[in-house]
Structure formats: structure tokens, C-alpha cells
Write a protein that holds these residues in place. Structure first.
Motif, mmCIF file in Angstrom:
data_model
loop_
_atom_site.group_PDB
_atom_site.id
_atom_site.type_symbol
_atom_site.label_atom_id
_atom_site.label_comp_id
_atom_site.label_asym_id
_atom_site.label_seq_id
_atom_site.Cartn_x
_atom_site.Cartn_y
_atom_site.Cartn_z
ATOM 1 N N THR A 1 0.644 -1.358 0.096
ATOM 2 C CA THR A 1 0.452 -0.050 0.223
ATOM 3 C C THR A 1 0.443 1.136 0.048
ATOM 4 N N HIS A 2 2.401 0.867 0.076
ATOM 5 C CA HIS A 2 2.770 2.314 -0.241
ATOM 6 C C HIS A 2 2.650 3.056 -1.346
ATOM 7 N N PRO A 3 2.939 4.148 -1.843
ATOM 8 C CA PRO A 3 2.408 5.690 -2.526
ATOM 9 C C PRO A 3 3.357 5.272 -3.434
ATOM 10 N N THR A 4 5.219 4.680 -3.381
ATOM 11 C CA THR A 4 5.593 4.900 -4.633
ATOM 12 C C THR A 4 5.252 2.608 -4.877
ATOM 13 N N MET A 5 4.893 2.191 -4.096
ATOM 14 C CA MET A 5 4.132 0.403 -5.278
ATOM 15 C C MET A 5 3.867 0.728 -6.661
ATOM 16 N N GLY A 6 2.388 1.544 -6.252
ATOM 17 C CA GLY A 6 2.122 1.545 -8.003
ATOM 18 C C GLY A 6 2.753 1.993 -8.747
ATOM 19 N N PRO A 7 3.153 3.279 -8.959
ATOM 20 C CA PRO A 7 4.408 3.669 -9.695
ATOM 21 C C PRO A 7 5.629 2.577 -10.502
ATOM 22 N N ALA A 8 5.389 2.980 -9.436
ATOM 23 C CA ALA A 8 7.464 1.473 -9.633
ATOM 24 C C ALA A 8 6.616 0.131 -9.944
ATOM 25 N N LEU A 9 5.793 -0.609 -9.282
ATOM 26 C CA LEU A 9 5.165 -1.969 -11.003
ATOM 27 C C LEU A 9 4.530 -1.021 -11.614
ATOM 28 N N LEU A 10 4.090 -0.160 -12.431
ATOM 29 C CA LEU A 10 3.823 0.310 -13.814
ATOM 30 C C LEU A 10 5.382 0.076 -14.267
ATOM 31 N N ILE A 11 5.871 0.790 -13.630
ATOM 32 C CA ILE A 11 7.412 1.334 -14.732
ATOM 33 C C ILE A 11 8.157 -0.427 -15.367
ATOM 34 N N LEU A 12 8.402 -0.518 -13.931
ATOM 35 C CA LEU A 12 8.376 -2.075 -14.124
ATOM 36 C C LEU A 12 8.179 -3.086 -14.595
ATOM 37 N N SER A 13 6.963 -3.393 -15.186
ATOM 38 C CA SER A 13 5.873 -3.562 -15.903
ATOM 39 C C SER A 13 6.309 -3.305 -17.412
ATOM 40 N N GLU A 14 6.467 -1.861 -17.613
ATOM 41 C CA GLU A 14 6.603 -1.175 -18.770
ATOM 42 C C GLU A 14 8.201 -1.462 -19.607
ATOM 43 N N LEU B 1 13.730 3.656 -3.583
ATOM 44 C CA LEU B 1 13.548 2.267 -4.006
ATOM 45 C C LEU B 1 14.130 2.539 -5.298
ATOM 46 N N ALA B 2 14.664 1.548 -6.202
ATOM 47 C CA ALA B 2 15.303 1.636 -7.172
ATOM 48 C C ALA B 2 15.965 0.035 -8.683
ATOM 49 N N PHE B 3 15.623 0.156 -9.051
ATOM 50 C CA PHE B 3 14.914 -1.001 -9.962
ATOM 51 C C PHE B 3 15.968 -0.834 -11.786
ATOM 52 N N GLY C 1 24.517 -4.013 -25.043
ATOM 53 C CA GLY C 1 23.273 -3.974 -24.128
ATOM 54 C C GLY C 1 22.743 -3.222 -23.584
ATOM 55 N N LYS C 2 22.091 -2.985 -22.587
ATOM 56 C CA LYS C 2 22.123 -2.004 -22.026
ATOM 57 C C LYS C 2 20.556 -1.754 -20.384
ATOM 58 N N ALA C 3 21.293 -1.336 -19.047
ATOM 59 C CA ALA C 3 20.397 -1.277 -18.215
ATOM 60 C C ALA C 3 19.506 -0.315 -17.890
ATOM 61 N N VAL C 4 18.071 -0.389 -17.935
ATOM 62 C CA VAL C 4 17.598 1.106 -17.781
ATOM 63 C C VAL C 4 17.320 0.819 -16.778
ATOM 64 N N TRP C 5 17.640 2.092 -15.300
ATOM 65 C CA TRP C 5 17.837 1.942 -14.017
ATOM 66 C C TRP C 5 16.805 3.491 -13.684
ATOM 67 N N ILE C 6 15.839 3.147 -12.776
ATOM 68 C CA ILE C 6 14.607 3.747 -12.166
ATOM 69 C C ILE C 6 15.046 3.866 -10.487
ATOM 70 N N THR C 7 15.215 5.400 -10.567
ATOM 71 C CA THR C 7 15.049 5.353 -8.549
ATOM 72 C C THR C 7 13.687 6.032 -8.369
ATOM 73 N N LEU C 8 12.949 5.810 -7.199
ATOM 74 C CA LEU C 8 11.867 6.191 -6.750
ATOM 75 C C LEU C 8 11.726 6.545 -5.286
ATOM 76 N N PRO C 9 11.643 8.149 -5.128
ATOM 77 C CA PRO C 9 11.757 8.259 -3.836
ATOM 78 C C PRO C 9 10.458 7.302 -2.840
ATOM 79 N N LEU C 10 10.927 6.993 -1.681
ATOM 80 C CA LEU C 10 9.798 5.993 -0.415
ATOM 81 C C LEU C 10 9.922 7.096 0.603
#
Length: 139
Positions: A42-55, A82-84, A130-139
Motif C-alpha cells: 500500500t506504500h504510495p511508491t508501489m503503484g508507480p514502481a510496479l507500473l514502470i517495472l512492468s512497462e 527504491l531502485a530497479f 546491451g543496456k540497463a534502464v535504471w529507475i529510482t523513486l523516493p520512498l
């Protein structure tokens, strides 16, 4: 939050085949991993994080699978961040922010990331293959 770069001591790596079923596998692994790290679903960052990760995983599956039959996802977290990253071996280097005015997955990623206060860095492999796409989001 302190100034400077935050160390992200929590880390997990998942390697998966570049097939459509991996989108769900990665999302479920992310949910479980983040929950184990104390980041509630339910953390507010989870929705955006999971959407971005899925995309990002969907993009790797759709566009890179021919030259990259496997993709690697790295999850990381610290007290405030949070980063991935999603890594594949396709040489195309996407301009995530350039896509912000467009449509489709990269535009969605850019919009959600900016609205969430996040950042994106695309790091090429040393050999350019190749490449890695790194995303960081504040918690």
C-alpha cells in the motif's frame, strides 16, 4: 534525508527468459521482495514502481528478445530510495525522457516517473551490445 548519494544496501537480482510470462514473474517477484524489505504493497511508491517495472520488462520482451533471450532485473532499496533496473542485450538505447511527449510504453514510464519524483538512467554495456534502464523513486 541526508544530502548526497544514498547507499542502497538491499539488493536482489532476477534473471528470466524474455517471454511474455516474465512480465508477471518480475512483477510478483518485485511485490514479494519489496514487502520482505518492509515496503508495504500500500506504500504510495508501489503503484508507480510496479507500473514502470512492468512497462520496462514488456519493452524488453517485445523489442529485445530476438537478440537477448534473457533479461536481468535488479531490485535495490535504502531508507529513502527504491531502485530497479531492467537489463537486456539489445543494443538499442532508448531516450526515455525524449518519449515524454509521445505515446506508448516509454512515454508512460517517463510520465509516471516524473510525477513520482523519480529519475531514470540508461547505462550501456561496456561492449555496446546491451543496456540497463535504471529507475529510482523516493520512498
Amino acid at each position: 534525508m541526508s544530502a548526497g548519494v544514498e547507499v542502497l544496501p538491499l539488493r536482489q537480482v532476477l534473471t528470466a527468459p524474455a517471454v511474455p510470462a516474465s512480465v508477471r514473474l518480475v512483477r510478483e517477484t518485485a511485490e514479494r521482495t519489496f514487502d520482505e524489505w518492509g515496503i508495504a504493497p500500500t506504500h504510495p511508491t508501489m503503484g508507480p514502481a510496479l507500473l514502470i517495472l512492468s512497462e520496462l520488462v514488456t519493452n524488453s520482451v517485445r523489442h529485445a528478445a530476438v537478440s537477448s533471450p534473457r533479461l536481468t532485473v535488479t531490485f535495490a532499496a535504502g531508507e529513502y530510495t527504491l531502485a530497479f533496473a531492467v537489463h537486456d542485450r539489445h543494443p538499442y538505447h532508448p531516450g526515455v525522457f525524449a518519449a515524454a511527449g509521445g505515446t506508448g510504453g516509454l512515454a508512460t514510464i517517463a510520465e509516471v516517473m516524473v510525477e513520482s519524483g523519480g529519475t531514470c538512467v540508461v547505462r550501456r554495456d561496456a561492449d555496446g551490445g546491451g543496456k540497463a534502464v535504471w529507475i529510482t523513486l523516493p520512498l
